[in-house]
Design a protein around this motif. Structure first.
Motif, PDB file in Angstrom:
ATOM      1  N   GLY A  51      82.646  60.596 -92.321  1.00 29.40           N
ATOM      2  CA  GLY A  51      82.580  62.037 -92.533  1.00 29.40           C
ATOM      3  C   GLY A  51      83.487  62.752 -91.572  1.00 29.40           C
ATOM      4  O   GLY A  51      84.065  62.151 -90.663  1.00 29.40           O
ATOM      5  N   PRO A  52      83.629  64.067 -91.736  1.00 27.28           N
ATOM      6  CA  PRO A  52      84.530  64.845 -90.876  1.00 27.28           C
ATOM      7  C   PRO A  52      84.103  64.806 -89.416  1.00 27.28           C
ATOM      8  O   PRO A  52      82.931  64.543 -89.094  1.00 27.28           O
ATOM      9  CB  PRO A  52      84.401  66.270 -91.442  1.00 27.28           C
ATOM     10  N   ASN A  53      85.043  65.083 -88.523  1.00 30.32           N
ATOM     11  CA  ASN A  53      84.703  65.230 -87.109  1.00 30.32           C
ATOM     12  C   ASN A  53      83.669  66.336 -86.942  1.00 30.32           C
ATOM     13  O   ASN A  53      83.776  67.405 -87.552  1.00 30.32           O
ATOM     14  CB  ASN A  53      85.955  65.588 -86.295  1.00 30.32           C
ATOM     15  N   GLY A  54      82.665  66.062 -86.135  1.00 28.10           N
ATOM     16  CA  GLY A  54      81.639  67.049 -85.879  1.00 28.10           C
ATOM     17  C   GLY A  54      80.580  67.159 -86.956  1.00 28.10           C
ATOM     18  O   GLY A  54      79.704  68.034 -86.882  1.00 28.10           O
ATOM     19  N   ALA A  55      80.609  66.252 -87.938  1.00 32.59           N
ATOM     20  CA  ALA A  55      79.657  66.338 -89.047  1.00 32.59           C
ATOM     21  C   ALA A  55      78.257  65.893 -88.651  1.00 32.59           C
ATOM     22  O   ALA A  55      77.288  66.217 -89.337  1.00 32.59           O
ATOM     23  CB  ALA A  55      80.144  65.506 -90.226  1.00 32.59           C
ATOM     24  N   HIS A 205      86.242  55.871 -88.089  1.00 32.43           N
ATOM     25  CA  HIS A 205      87.255  56.725 -88.713  1.00 32.43           C
ATOM     26  C   HIS A 205      88.456  55.903 -89.159  1.00 32.43           C
ATOM     27  O   HIS A 205      89.485  56.464 -89.538  1.00 32.43           O
ATOM     28  CB  HIS A 205      87.729  57.798 -87.729  1.00 32.43           C
ATOM     29  N   ASP A 206      88.340  54.579 -89.125  1.00 31.05           N
ATOM     30  CA  ASP A 206      89.458  53.696 -89.431  1.00 31.05           C
ATOM     31  C   ASP A 206      89.229  53.057 -90.799  1.00 31.05           C
ATOM     32  O   ASP A 206      88.329  52.228 -90.966  1.00 31.05           O
ATOM     33  CB  ASP A 206      89.557  52.609 -88.354  1.00 31.05           C
ATOM     34  N   PRO A 207      90.028  53.420 -91.820  1.00 30.22           N
ATOM     35  CA  PRO A 207      89.790  52.885 -93.167  1.00 30.22           C
ATOM     36  C   PRO A 207      89.962  51.380 -93.260  1.00 30.22           C
ATOM     37  O   PRO A 207      89.228  50.718 -94.000  1.00 30.22           O
ATOM     38  CB  PRO A 207      90.818  53.624 -94.032  1.00 30.22           C
ATOM     39  N   GLN A 231      85.359  53.660-101.618  1.00 31.54           N
ATOM     40  CA  GLN A 231      85.340  55.121-101.674  1.00 31.54           C
ATOM     41  C   GLN A 231      85.382  55.726-100.276  1.00 31.54           C
ATOM     42  O   GLN A 231      86.069  56.724-100.037  1.00 31.54           O
ATOM     43  CB  GLN A 231      84.091  55.589-102.414  1.00 31.54           C
ATOM     44  N   ALA A 232      84.639  55.119 -99.340  1.00 36.12           N
ATOM     45  CA  ALA A 232      84.601  55.632 -97.968  1.00 36.12           C
ATOM     46  C   ALA A 232      85.953  55.486 -97.297  1.00 36.12           C
ATOM     47  O   ALA A 232      86.396  56.381 -96.566  1.00 36.12           O
ATOM     48  CB  ALA A 232      83.521  54.903 -97.177  1.00 36.12           C
ATOM     49  N   ALA A 233      86.626  54.362 -97.524  1.00 33.76           N
ATOM     50  CA  ALA A 233      87.951  54.157 -96.930  1.00 33.76           C
ATOM     51  C   ALA A 233      88.940  55.192 -97.449  1.00 33.76           C
ATOM     52  O   ALA A 233      89.763  55.720 -96.694  1.00 33.76           O
ATOM     53  CB  ALA A 233      88.445  52.742 -97.227  1.00 33.76           C
ATOM     54  N   VAL A 234      88.857  55.508 -98.733  1.00 32.44           N
ATOM     55  CA  VAL A 234      89.733  56.536 -99.309  1.00 32.44           C
ATOM     56  C   VAL A 234      89.418  57.895 -98.695  1.00 32.44           C
ATOM     57  O   VAL A 234      90.320  58.673 -98.374  1.00 32.44           O
ATOM     58  CB  VAL A 234      89.575  56.576-100.842  1.00 32.44           C
ATOM     59  N   ALA A 235      88.123  58.186 -98.507  1.00 35.04           N
ATOM     60  CA  ALA A 235      87.728  59.465 -97.916  1.00 35.04           C
ATOM     61  C   ALA A 235      88.260  59.601 -96.498  1.00 35.04           C
ATOM     62  O   ALA A 235      88.748  60.663 -96.103  1.00 35.04           O
ATOM     63  CB  ALA A 235      86.211  59.590 -97.923  1.00 35.04           C
ATOM     64  N   GLU A 239      91.293  62.268 -94.994  1.00 31.10           N
ATOM     65  CA  GLU A 239      91.070  63.175 -93.866  1.00 31.10           C
ATOM     66  C   GLU A 239      92.119  62.982 -92.788  1.00 31.10           C
ATOM     67  O   GLU A 239      92.489  63.920 -92.087  1.00 31.10           O
ATOM     68  CB  GLU A 239      89.691  62.944 -93.269  1.00 31.10           C
ATOM     69  N   ASN A 240      92.595  61.738 -92.635  1.00 27.63           N
ATOM     70  CA  ASN A 240      93.551  61.422 -91.587  1.00 27.63           C
ATOM     71  C   ASN A 240      94.663  60.566 -92.177  1.00 27.63           C
ATOM     72  O   ASN A 240      94.676  59.347 -92.011  1.00 27.63           O
ATOM     73  CB  ASN A 240      92.862  60.684 -90.433  1.00 27.63           C
ATOM     74  N   PRO A 241      95.617  61.164 -92.861  1.00 28.26           N
ATOM     75  CA  PRO A 241      96.660  60.395 -93.542  1.00 28.26           C
ATOM     76  C   PRO A 241      97.567  59.630 -92.602  1.00 28.26           C
ATOM     77  O   PRO A 241      98.294  58.740 -93.029  1.00 28.26           O
ATOM     78  CB  PRO A 241      97.440  61.478 -94.308  1.00 28.26           C
ATOM     79  N   HIS A 242      97.514  59.932 -91.302  1.00 24.64           N
ATOM     80  CA  HIS A 242      98.367  59.229 -90.342  1.00 24.64           C
ATOM     81  C   HIS A 242      97.622  58.148 -89.594  1.00 24.64           C
ATOM     82  O   HIS A 242      98.143  57.604 -88.609  1.00 24.64           O
ATOM     83  CB  HIS A 242      98.966  60.231 -89.330  1.00 24.64           C
ATOM     84  N   ALA A 243      96.388  57.824 -90.029  1.00 21.45           N
ATOM     85  CA  ALA A 243      95.628  56.758 -89.361  1.00 21.45           C
ATOM     86  C   ALA A 243      96.384  55.456 -89.461  1.00 21.45           C
ATOM     87  O   ALA A 243      96.964  55.129 -90.497  1.00 21.45           O
ATOM     88  CB  ALA A 243      94.253  56.623 -90.005  1.00 21.45           C
ATOM     89  N   ASP A 244      96.371  54.681 -88.335  1.00 24.41           N
ATOM     90  CA  ASP A 244      97.085  53.394 -88.371  1.00 24.41           C
ATOM     91  C   ASP A 244      96.180  52.305 -88.884  1.00 24.41           C
ATOM     92  O   ASP A 244      95.018  52.499 -89.133  1.00 24.41           O
ATOM     93  CB  ASP A 244      97.632  53.024 -86.990  1.00 24.41           C
TER      94      ASP A 244
END
Length: 244
Positions: A51-55, A205-207, A231-235, A239-244
């Protein structure tokens, strides 16, 4: 008169829940920070909270393991109401949250020895040596935590969770401050332990990490809902398209 339905002989028996949350609301001072949470995880399953940061993901897992009081609802571990003061709970549950909790006067090796010996581990020296090697800390065994980098301290705390027995492992963003190689190694090890019967509850937060580790997922926000790991990995990635 109807007959009771009998399970098919080919139907596997239902696994007992290792951790179960029922209509749980997590928050502070009686105010919930996210929607109502209900889920169960049994041996051989891993639940990823996303989920989003701070959720409220970290707040939820801290409530599930009794570090925070629930606003409402219940949490159970191995069929008992959560109470982190009991011997059974402390024996069964290992947690690593995103904080640096250590004794400044003790070395890395001494930290692991206290945890292992305190949980009745046999061959303490051998187990410690194995974890130091896995987490790349053999050269830092005699160092004190404040002389380590933040990534090394993170690995020390993870090693302390692995050096002891546990039926439930709870990790809050374990991939943080780890390099790519260690993330992959940790993810693979966690999935192997889940497949061997460990119950895992993890915030991430790492897909890529999630895709390896999770067998199911829960999206935490104002409304909480279940997801497949894919689905969670896509979500996460959206949220963070630059995640490594």
């Amino acid at each position: 008169m109807s007959k009771a339905t009998r399970p098919s002989p080919n139907t596997p028996p239902r696994q007992p829940d290792v951790v179960r949350a029922e209509k749980l609301q997590a928050g502070y001072a009686g105010k919930a920070v996210c929607g109502v949470v209900s889920f169960s995880v049994h041996a051989g399953q891993s639940m990823a909270l996303v989920g989003p940061n701070g959720a409220g993901k970290s707040t939820v897992v801290k409530t599930v393991v009794g570090q925070l009081e629930a606003v409402s609802g219940t949490a159970q571990v191995n069929g008992a109401e959560v109470d982190d003061r009991t011997l059974d709970f402390r024996r069964d549950v290992a947690v690593v949250f995103d904080d640096d909790a250590f004794f400044p006067a003790l070395t890395v090796e001494e930290h692991l020895a206290i945890v292992a010996a305190g949980h009745g581990v046999e061959d303490v020296e051998e187990v410690i040596a194995s974890e130091l090697e896995f987490f790349g800390l053999t050269g830092q065994a005699k160092s004190r935590p404040y002389n380590l980098s933040s990534g090394q301290r993170r690995r020390m705390l993870l090693a302390a969770a692995f050096v002891r027995p546990r039926s439930l492992l709870v990790l809050d963003e374990p991939e943080q401050r780890l390099d790519t190689s260690m993330r992959h190694r940790l993810a693979g090890r966690l999935r192997a332990e889940v497949d061997a019967g460990l119950a895992l509850l993890v915030v991430t937060h790492d897909p890529d990490f999630l895709s390896t580790v999770a067998t199911k997922a829960l999206f935490i926000a104002d409304e909480v809902h279940s997801m497949t790991p894919k689905q969670a990995a896509v979500a996460i990635a959206s949220e963070n398209p630059h995640a490594d």
